[in-house]
Design a protein around this motif. Structure first.
Motif, PDB file in Angstrom:
ATOM      1  N   SER A  86       5.519   3.922  -0.236  1.00 53.43           N
ATOM      2  CA  SER A  86       4.835   2.855   0.483  1.00 53.43           C
ATOM      3  C   SER A  86       4.658   3.240   1.942  1.00 53.43           C
ATOM      4  O   SER A  86       5.355   4.128   2.465  1.00 53.43           O
ATOM      5  CB  SER A  86       5.642   1.556   0.381  1.00 53.43           C
ATOM      6  OG  SER A  86       6.882   1.680   1.082  1.00 53.43           O
ATOM      7  N   TRP A  87       3.717   2.576   2.598  1.00 53.93           N
ATOM      8  CA  TRP A  87       3.504   2.854   4.022  1.00 53.93           C
ATOM      9  C   TRP A  87       4.735   2.496   4.840  1.00 53.93           C
ATOM     10  O   TRP A  87       4.988   3.103   5.881  1.00 53.93           O
ATOM     11  CB  TRP A  87       2.292   2.075   4.529  1.00 53.93           C
ATOM     12  CG  TRP A  87       0.995   2.675   4.090  1.00 53.93           C
ATOM     13  CD1 TRP A  87       0.092   2.154   3.222  1.00 53.93           C
ATOM     14  CD2 TRP A  87       0.467   3.943   4.486  1.00 53.93           C
ATOM     15  NE1 TRP A  87      -0.971   2.996   3.039  1.00 53.93           N
ATOM     16  CE2 TRP A  87      -0.776   4.101   3.812  1.00 53.93           C
ATOM     17  CE3 TRP A  87       0.905   4.954   5.334  1.00 53.93           C
ATOM     18  CZ2 TRP A  87      -1.572   5.233   3.974  1.00 53.93           C
ATOM     19  CZ3 TRP A  87       0.123   6.094   5.494  1.00 53.93           C
ATOM     20  CH2 TRP A  87      -1.091   6.221   4.822  1.00 53.93           C
ATOM     21  N   HIS A  97       0.841  -1.188   0.000  1.00 55.10           N
ATOM     22  CA  HIS A  97       0.000   0.000   0.000  1.00 55.10           C
ATOM     23  C   HIS A  97       0.882   1.247   0.000  1.00 55.10           C
ATOM     24  O   HIS A  97       1.907   1.288   0.670  1.00 55.10           O
ATOM     25  CB  HIS A  97      -0.932   0.021   1.214  1.00 55.10           C
ATOM     26  CG  HIS A  97      -1.944  -1.085   1.195  1.00 55.10           C
ATOM     27  ND1 HIS A  97      -1.621  -2.396   1.480  1.00 55.10           N
ATOM     28  CD2 HIS A  97      -3.276  -1.085   0.909  1.00 55.10           C
ATOM     29  CE1 HIS A  97      -2.716  -3.154   1.378  1.00 55.10           C
ATOM     30  NE2 HIS A  97      -3.722  -2.377   1.032  1.00 55.10           N
TER      31      HIS A  97
END
Length: 349
Positions: free
Chosen positions: A197-198, A191
């Motif tokens: 990205s996280w 994600h």
């Protein structure tokens, strides 16, 4: 009976006296802001007049779209700079404010000897050139510098501070065996937001950025100490004496007497720290210019880099206005959180 007429005559004279200041502010502040706003809507390389056409092409909000919504390197770099600066703010603002208040309370003790010397010592880093201090820190935090030499005496192998792009959150969790920094889990890796990205968003400040935060806290807390000290000396002694007679301890005195009296000054210090931390540039320019791995890149430095190095003045101006909007929103939120809260009125029957 003649007061309204007198006030009416005072109006033009008042504008006449303030007109020099208004003209100066308009010429050197308001007009450049409007010009920069226009430039943020252009594709301009700085080689022509942006107000007469030529090589300046009007692109509307494209510069803002490239930074905020359009997939690409520009958005990824801008998101990286926002992440870095956000961690800088989250650590620098409370650390510098808390340290400044602590130092002010120490030197405000009436029975303390050498208070003048301590005030000078604590304030000295704030009047020292940031460029000079940054250069000294580069030598102190080298891989074989003085800091790592001191750490080696207690059996700790220090990192190569300004060449370490790892986030301190994942480094800490990895050392505790809770996560594997080299292989992030699927949820964090799959994600993303604004091209990152996280895992990258939640990695924390890099080791290099943490060193810059330490430097900024050391050089700024002296100024905040003087501001808090002036406010502490304005608190009536009767309040402290009354609280002492009521049997309150130091913690209760700080919470119920000192901090409420310092609320306006606390808002001032927090605002100065917030604005200054989102505009950090000089340390980044001296100590890495975004390296290692863009983990010390900030929006202010990216704006400079886009305009003066890449000759993309439109994007540089757009970054500056996005940064201005962020500062404005956060300052407003901070003002709302620190507002005076009166007693709640009961329901009328």
């Amino acid at each position: 009976m003649h007061k309204p007429a007198l006030r009416g005559r005072q109006g033009p004279w008042g504008w006449l006296f303030v007109s020099p200041a208004v003209l100066v502010l308009g010429l050197f502040l308001a007009l450049p802001i409007v010009m920069a706003l226009w430039v943020s809507l252009l594709d301009w390389n700085g080689q022509s007049n942006p107000f007469t056409g030529g090589q300046a092409t009007f692109v509307g909000l494209d510069n803002y779209r490239d930074l905020l919504t359009q997939d690409g390197l520009d958005r990824t770099l801008f998101a990286t700079s926002l992440r870095n600066n956000a961690y800088y703010v989250l650590l620098f603002v409370p650390l510098s404010t808390g340290l400044g208040l602590t130092l002010a309370m120490i030197v405000n003790q009436r029975m303390l000897r050498g208070r003048s010397l301590l005030r000078t010592t604590f304030y000295f880093p704030s009047v020292t050139s940031t460029i000079a201090v940054s250069t000294i820190f580069l030598f102190l935090f080298q891989g074989s510098g003085a800091v790592n030499s001191l750490l080696s005496w207690i059996g700790i192998k220090g990192p190569n501070w300004f060449a370490d792009p790892r986030g301190v959150v994942w480094v800490t969790l990895g050392n505790l065996g809770l996560v594997d920094p080299e292989q992030p889990s699927g949820l964090l890796a799959d994600h993303s937001f604004m091209g990152l990205s996280w895992f990258e968003w939640l990695s924390g400040p890099s080791v290099a950025m943490s060193t810059m935060i330490l430097l900024a806290t050391w050089t700024t807390s002296g100024t905040f100490m003087l501001i808090f000290l002036a406010a502490l000396q304005d608190i009536p002694r009767e309040l402290e004496e009354a609280a002492a007679l009521d049997g309150v301890n130091r913690r209760q005195l700080l919470r119920h007497v000192t901090l409420p009296a310092l609320r306006p000054v606390l808002f001032l210090v927090l605002t100065l720290a917030l604005i200054g931390s989102w505009q950090v540039f000089d340390m980044v320019y001296v100590m890495g210019q975004g390296a290692p791995g863009n983990t010390t890149l900030t929006p202010a430095f990216m704006s400079y880099q886009s305009a003066f190095k890449n000759a993309d003045y439109g994007q540089g101006a757009a970054i500056a206005f996005i940064l201005f909007a962020i500062i404005l929103v956060l300052t407003g939120a901070q003002r709302w959180l620190l507002r005076e809260r009166g007693p709640r009125q009961g329901r009328r029957r």
